[in-house]
Each structure stands twice: as C-alpha cells, then as structure tokens.
Design an enzyme around this catalytic site. Structure first.
Site, PDB file in Angstrom:
ATOM      1  N   PRO A  40       8.630  48.583  17.032  1.00  0.00           N
ATOM      2  CA  PRO A  40      10.011  48.188  17.359  1.00  0.00           C
ATOM      3  C   PRO A  40      10.070  46.708  17.736  1.00  0.00           C
ATOM      4  CG  PRO A  40       9.348  50.154  18.575  1.00  0.00           C
ATOM      5  CD  PRO A  40       8.112  49.597  17.943  1.00  0.00           C
ATOM      6  N   GLU A  41      10.980  45.980  17.107  1.00  0.00           N
ATOM      7  CA  GLU A  41      11.168  44.565  17.398  1.00  0.00           C
ATOM      8  C   GLU A  41      12.429  44.409  18.253  1.00  0.00           C
ATOM      9  OE1 GLU A  41       9.189  42.124  16.636  1.00  0.00           O
ATOM     10  OE2 GLU A  41       7.818  43.093  15.244  1.00  0.00           O
TER      11      GLU A  41
END
Ligand SMILES: [Zn+2]
Length: 271
Positions: free
Chosen positions: A2-3
């Site tokens: 996840p960014e």
C-alpha cells in the site's frame, strides 16, 4: 504494498464513520512489526476523535492518546458493523459502538502502536524523520526547492528516500519526473527553478490523481480496504520499458538506480 494514495483512500473510507465512536474493546492476533504498547483491554472506554494520515501511517486520535496503524507490505483495514471471528491473518480488532475496525495482514509487516499522548517517544521515533506531507499546504515550493538545493543525491533517490517529501514511491516518482521532463538520474541540486516548480506541481498532481482514482471506487467499498485504488493510475513510463512514449513515441528506457528500476523517456526527459 500500500502506497500513500491507498492509505489516504483507506482513511477516507472509514474516517467519517468511526469518528465519535466509543471503543468497547480490542483484540490482538499474532505479533505484528512492533508491539501494541498497552493491554488491548485498556483501550475500552476511549472515544475516537478523528483519523489523520501522516505518510503511510494512520493516526486514530482518541479523546486521550492515539493509535498508529501501518499497513506494512500486505495489510488492509476493514470497518464493518459485522465481522466474522478473527482468521489466521487478522491481527488486530478495535471494537466500537459504530463498528469493528480490523487489520488483515498476511505478512505481518504492519503495525498497531498505542501512544498515550502526543509527546510519546514512539511518535517521535516513527514520525519524527518524515519529510513534508505532499497533499498538505506544508508542501511548499520554497521548502521543496531548498531541499533539492541542499541534496547531493539524484532527484529520483531523493524523492524515494522520503526525507524531503513522504509518499513518493517508485511509480509516483517516475510519473512525476516524466511530467516535469526531468531524467531520474539528474542531480537534485542542479535542477533549475523552472523545472523544480514543474516537479513540485507534478508530485502533487500525480498523487491527487491516484487518490481520486482510488476514491472513485470508494462508494463500492464494503470495507475500508484500500487495495483497489493503486494501479488505476495509467502510467506514462512506469513499467513500460521498450514501449513507445505517449508523447513522442520514442521507446521508454529502464535503468537501475540503487536497488530500484527507473523508467524514463530519453527524449522528453533529456537531462
Ligand atoms: Zn517522450
């Protein structure tokens, strides 16, 4: 992994629903990256104020203290009024009178950490070194330009380091540099003011776009799972080695920088 945009989409998906909720209890699964730092039962009786994001951390502010959540490599959050019993990859539940917040994290690089107050050393340890927040007014052109001037790194590595500005991972750095016409190997301190301004704007635009693309699927979220957002950003250069540039048709090139792949157009990003 996840960014920043997915974490922001996750935040938006449950922040409004959990704000104001009374905590009824909490439960832990297997150990995560860092210990919780309190007895889970001691969270009962607190009230959730709001949910803030700093870099890739979510901060659940309570009437007293706060919980830091990090999704690590493979974590996702769900917030639901009904939850099945904890499965083998569910490692944290926060039960409230508005619903149950659950961290599902098969690889367990994520974390949930309790900070009893805003001066808690753990906050300084985890958040103290973070650069500017790119989607906030704190991300000023003047501070960004000063940070570039003071650096001896390539611009791509400076962006990835997170020391100047957080959340600009490989895909977003590659796309922002393309939009600004800057080669990833350019030395940060040698980039002129016009191109610095273009890059500053491009970083904000790329991240905003990724959040809004993730956000466009938000209404379909049954849970707070942000994983749907990420790859909807249509890439100009990232992952496109050998394919024609959308602007000039030259083949996109790839090189290794540090341990990471960099993608760029040799014509649109001349230096
Ligand atoms: Zn091109």
């Amino acid at each position: 992994m996840p960014e920043l945009p997915e974490v922001e989409v996750t935040r938006r998906s449950f922040s409004g629903r959990i704000s104001g909720a009374a905590v009824l209890g909490a439960a832990l699964g297997k150990p995560l990256r860092w210990p919780l730092g309190c007895e889970p039962g001691s969270l009962a009786g607190r009230r959730v104020a709001d949910v803030e994001r700093r870099g890739k951390y979510l901060l659940l502010h309570m009437d007293q203290g706060l919980l830091l959540l990090h999704l690590g490599m493979s974590g996702s959050l769900s917030f639901s009024t009904e939850l099945p019993a904890m499965g083998p990859h569910d490692h944290f539940d926060l039960h409230t009178d508005r619903g149950h917040l659950r961290l599902h994290d098969p690889r367990r690089f994520g974390a949930v950490v309790w900070a009893p107050d805003h001066g808690a050393p753990v906050l300084h340890k985890l958040l103290g070194h973070l650069g500017m927040e790119p989607l906030s007014p704190a991300f000023s052109l003047a501070r960004f330009a000063a940070g570039l001037k003071a650096s001896r790194s390539s611009i791509k590595q400076l962006l990835l380091s997170g020391r100047l500005v957080v959340g600009v991972g490989n895909i977003y750095a590659s796309e922002a540099l393309f939009r600004a016409g800057i080669r990833p190997t350019a030395l940060a301190h040698r980039i002129g003011p016009v191109r610095v301004a273009r890059l500053h704007a491009a970083i904000g635009a790329v991240l905003e776009q990724a959040v809004s693309l993730g956000g466009s699927t938000l209404r379909d979220f049954q849970s707070a799972d942000g994983s749907a957002g990420h790859f909807q950003l249509s890439a100009n250069v990232y992952g496109r080695a050998g394919a024609p540039c959308h602007t000039c048709s030259a083949p996109i090139k790839m090189l290794r920088q540090g341990q990471r792949s960099s993608f760029y157009c040799p014509v649109c990003q001349r230096s």
